[in-house]
Design a protein around this motif. Structure first.
Motif, PDB file in Angstrom:
ATOM      1  N   LEU A 211       0.828  -1.201   0.000  1.00 15.72           N
ATOM      2  CA  LEU A 211       0.000   0.000   0.000  1.00 15.72           C
ATOM      3  C   LEU A 211       0.866   1.256   0.000  1.00 15.72           C
ATOM      4  O   LEU A 211       0.531   2.253  -0.653  1.00 15.72           O
ATOM      5  CB  LEU A 211      -0.917  -0.009   1.221  1.00 15.72           C
ATOM      6  N   ALA A 212       1.988   1.215   0.702  1.00 14.29           N
ATOM      7  CA  ALA A 212       2.868   2.385   0.802  1.00 14.29           C
ATOM      8  C   ALA A 212       3.647   2.644  -0.478  1.00 14.29           C
ATOM      9  O   ALA A 212       4.136   3.765  -0.683  1.00 14.29           O
ATOM     10  CB  ALA A 212       3.844   2.198   1.961  1.00 14.29           C
ATOM     11  N   ALA A 213       3.748   1.632  -1.343  1.00 14.66           N
ATOM     12  CA  ALA A 213       4.591   1.760  -2.534  1.00 14.66           C
ATOM     13  C   ALA A 213       3.755   1.992  -3.798  1.00 14.66           C
ATOM     14  O   ALA A 213       3.301   3.106  -4.058  1.00 14.66           O
ATOM     15  CB  ALA A 213       5.470   0.512  -2.662  1.00 14.66           C
ATOM     16  N   ASP A 214       3.527   0.952  -4.579  1.00 16.45           N
ATOM     17  CA  ASP A 214       2.891   1.096  -5.897  1.00 16.45           C
ATOM     18  C   ASP A 214       1.484   1.682  -5.827  1.00 16.45           C
ATOM     19  O   ASP A 214       1.053   2.391  -6.744  1.00 16.45           O
ATOM     20  CB  ASP A 214       2.844  -0.254  -6.610  1.00 16.45           C
ATOM     21  N   TYR A 215       0.752   1.391  -4.750  1.00 16.97           N
ATOM     22  CA  TYR A 215      -0.615   1.899  -4.663  1.00 16.97           C
ATOM     23  C   TYR A 215      -0.631   3.425  -4.533  1.00 16.97           C
ATOM     24  O   TYR A 215      -1.523   4.086  -5.071  1.00 16.97           O
ATOM     25  CB  TYR A 215      -1.360   1.258  -3.492  1.00 16.97           C
ATOM     26  N   GLN A 216       0.357   3.992  -3.849  1.00 16.16           N
ATOM     27  CA  GLN A 216       0.403   5.450  -3.733  1.00 16.16           C
ATOM     28  C   GLN A 216       0.726   6.100  -5.077  1.00 16.16           C
ATOM     29  O   GLN A 216       0.211   7.178  -5.398  1.00 16.16           O
ATOM     30  CB  GLN A 216       1.431   5.864  -2.673  1.00 16.16           C
ATOM     31  N   ILE A 217       1.555   5.450  -5.880  1.00 19.57           N
ATOM     32  CA  ILE A 217       1.826   5.948  -7.237  1.00 19.57           C
ATOM     33  C   ILE A 217       0.539   5.928  -8.055  1.00 19.57           C
ATOM     34  O   ILE A 217       0.224   6.886  -8.774  1.00 19.57           O
ATOM     35  CB  ILE A 217       2.906   5.078  -7.915  1.00 19.57           C
ATOM     36  N   LEU A 218      -0.232   4.863  -7.905  1.00 20.12           N
ATOM     37  CA  LEU A 218      -1.504   4.740  -8.616  1.00 20.12           C
ATOM     38  C   LEU A 218      -2.490   5.811  -8.158  1.00 20.12           C
ATOM     39  O   LEU A 218      -3.139   6.468  -8.987  1.00 20.12           O
ATOM     40  CB  LEU A 218      -2.085   3.346  -8.371  1.00 20.12           C
ATOM     41  N   PHE A 219      -2.580   6.027  -6.854  1.00 19.68           N
ATOM     42  CA  PHE A 219      -3.558   6.983  -6.320  1.00 19.68           C
ATOM     43  C   PHE A 219      -3.210   8.430  -6.674  1.00 19.68           C
ATOM     44  O   PHE A 219      -4.080   9.303  -6.616  1.00 19.68           O
ATOM     45  CB  PHE A 219      -3.681   6.824  -4.808  1.00 19.68           C
ATOM     46  N   ARG A 220      -1.976   8.676  -7.030  1.00 19.72           N
ATOM     47  CA  ARG A 220      -1.606  10.035  -7.442  1.00 19.72           C
ATOM     48  C   ARG A 220      -2.227  10.411  -8.783  1.00 19.72           C
ATOM     49  O   ARG A 220      -2.172  11.590  -9.182  1.00 19.72           O
ATOM     50  CB  ARG A 220      -0.080  10.181  -7.486  1.00 19.72           C
TER      51      ARG A 220
END
Length: 313
Positions: A211-220
Motif C-alpha cells: 500500500l505504501a509503494a505502488d498503490y500510492q503511485i496509482l492513487f496520485r
C-alpha cells in the motif's frame, strides 16, 4: 416568458436515468431519493472540474464493501454521459486482481493469507496505472476484468476495448486513496484471523508495504476523491452478505445448471472470514479518509445518506 428547450433522447432527465438504475439493480425507492439529492449534484461537480481543467480527469470512489460504490460509479457514468455529454470510463480496483494462480504463488512464497483476493498486494497495480494513464491521455486501451464468481481473471480476448478519448475516468475500490499504517498500528492484531494466522505480522506488514509503494503511485492519478462512508465495520458484514445473495440471484437467472456448481459463491461463514481480511484497512480508512477526501457521503445503518461534505477543490 421563455420556456426551456425540449430535451433530446440523449438528454433524458436525470431522474429517468436514476429510476432505470433503481429498477435494474433492484434498489429501494429510498435510493432514488438519495441519488437525486446527492448524486446529481456530484455529477455536476465532476463536470465542472473537467471543464475547469480542460483535460481528462480521474475520480476515485472509496467505500467499504457493500456501501454501493460500484452502483455510484455506474450512476455517475450514466449521468455524465447522458446529462453532461462527457464520455466516461468506469473502472474498479477489483478489475485488476491478480489471477488465482498468481495469488497461490504469493501464498506459497510470502504468506498463505495472500491467496485471498482484496488486500493491497493482490492487484496488478502496474496494469492499473498503465490503463488509467492511457485513458487520461486519450490512447486506445483494453479494460481488464475479473470474474468473482469463479475467482479468476477474465481472458484478455474478452476485455472491452476503448478507442475513443474519454473526459472522465471513474475508479472505484474499497481502499482507493488510502495511505499506509504506521509500524505502531501494525503491532497488534485486530481480529481472530490475524491472531490465528498472522501471529508474527508478516502478512499485514507485506500488505502495508504494498500500500505504501505502488498503490500510492496509482492513487496520485486521482484528481478528486469521493468517499462513501459506512457507519462502522459492523455494517460491512450484513451489506457484503446482501451483495453475495444478489450475485447468486442474478447468476441463478442467467446461468445453466451445468455451470452453477463451478461458481465460487460464499455463504455467511465464508463471508465473515473473507471480510476479516479487510477489517484492518477498512477501519483505517474510516478513521483517516473523511478528513482527506474531496467529497464525503455519510451512510446510516439503513444505507441512507445522512450528510454530504464538499471541500474546495
Amino acid at each position: 416568458m421563455a420556456t426551456e428547450p425540449e430535451k433530446t433522447s440523449s438528454q433524458q432527465s436525470a431522474e429517468d436515468l436514476l429510476t432505470l438504475i433503481m429498477i435494474e439493480e433492484n434498489l429501494p425507492d429510498t435510493w432514488l431519493q438519495d441519488a437525486v439529492t446527492w448524486f446529481v449534484p456530484l455529477a455536476q461537480h465532476i463536470a465542472n472540474l473537467h471543464h475547469k481543467t480542460a483535460t481528462s480527469v480521474c475520480i476515485g470512489i472509496n467505500g467499504a464493501q457493500g456501501t454501493g460504490k460500484t452502483t455510484l460509479a455506474r450512476t455517475l457514468k450514466m449521468l455524465l454521459e447522458q446529462c453532461h455529454g462527457l464520455t466516461t470510463a468506469a473502472l474498479s480496483l477489483d478489475d485488476f486482481y491478480l489471477s488465482r494462480r498468481a495469488r497461490q504463488d504469493l501464498a506459497m512464497s510470502v504468506h498463505p493469507l495472500l491467496v485471498t483476493r482484496g488486500v493491497p498486494g493482490t492487484h496488478d497495480t502496474k496494469l492499473a496505472l498503465d490503463t488509467i494513464t492511457r485513458l487520461k491521455h486519450g490512447q486506445p486501451v483494453q479494460l481488464p476484468a475479473f470474474d468473482k464468481a469463479v475467482d479468476d481473471v477474465v481472458a484478455a480476448e474478452n476485455w472491452q476495448r476503448l478507442t475513443e478519448p474519454v473526459a472522465v475516468v471513474l475508479f472505484e475500490g474499497w481502499c482507493i486513496g488510502l495511505g499506509p499504517q504506521s509500524d505502531e498500528q501494525l503491532a497488534e492484531p485486530v481480529n481472530s484471523l490475524e491472531v490465528a494466522e498472522d501471529q508474527g505480522g508478516l502478512w499485514r506488514h507485506y500488505v502495508n508495504a504494498a500500500l505504501a509503494a505502488d498503490y500510492q503511485i496509482l492513487f496520485r492519478q486521482l484528481d478528486m476523491l469521493v468517499m462513501v462512508k459506512a457507519p462502522d465495520f459492523d455494517c460491512v458484514f450484513a451489506w457484503r452478505l446482501h451483495q453475495e445473495q444478489e450475485l447468486a440471484r442474478r447468476l441463478a437467472d442467467s446461468t445453466s445448471a451445468s455451470v452453477a456448481p463451478k461458481l465460487r459463491l460464499m455463504n455467511a461463514e465464508q463471508i465473515s472470514r473473507f471480510i476479516a481480511h479487510y477489517q484492518r484497512l477498512t477501519a483505517h480508512s474510516l478513521s483517516t479518509l473523511p478528513s482527506k477526501a474531496d467529497v464525503v457521503f455519510s451512510l446510516d445503518t439503513n444505507h441512507r445518506i445522512t450528510a454530504g461534505l464538499y471541500r474546495e477543490h
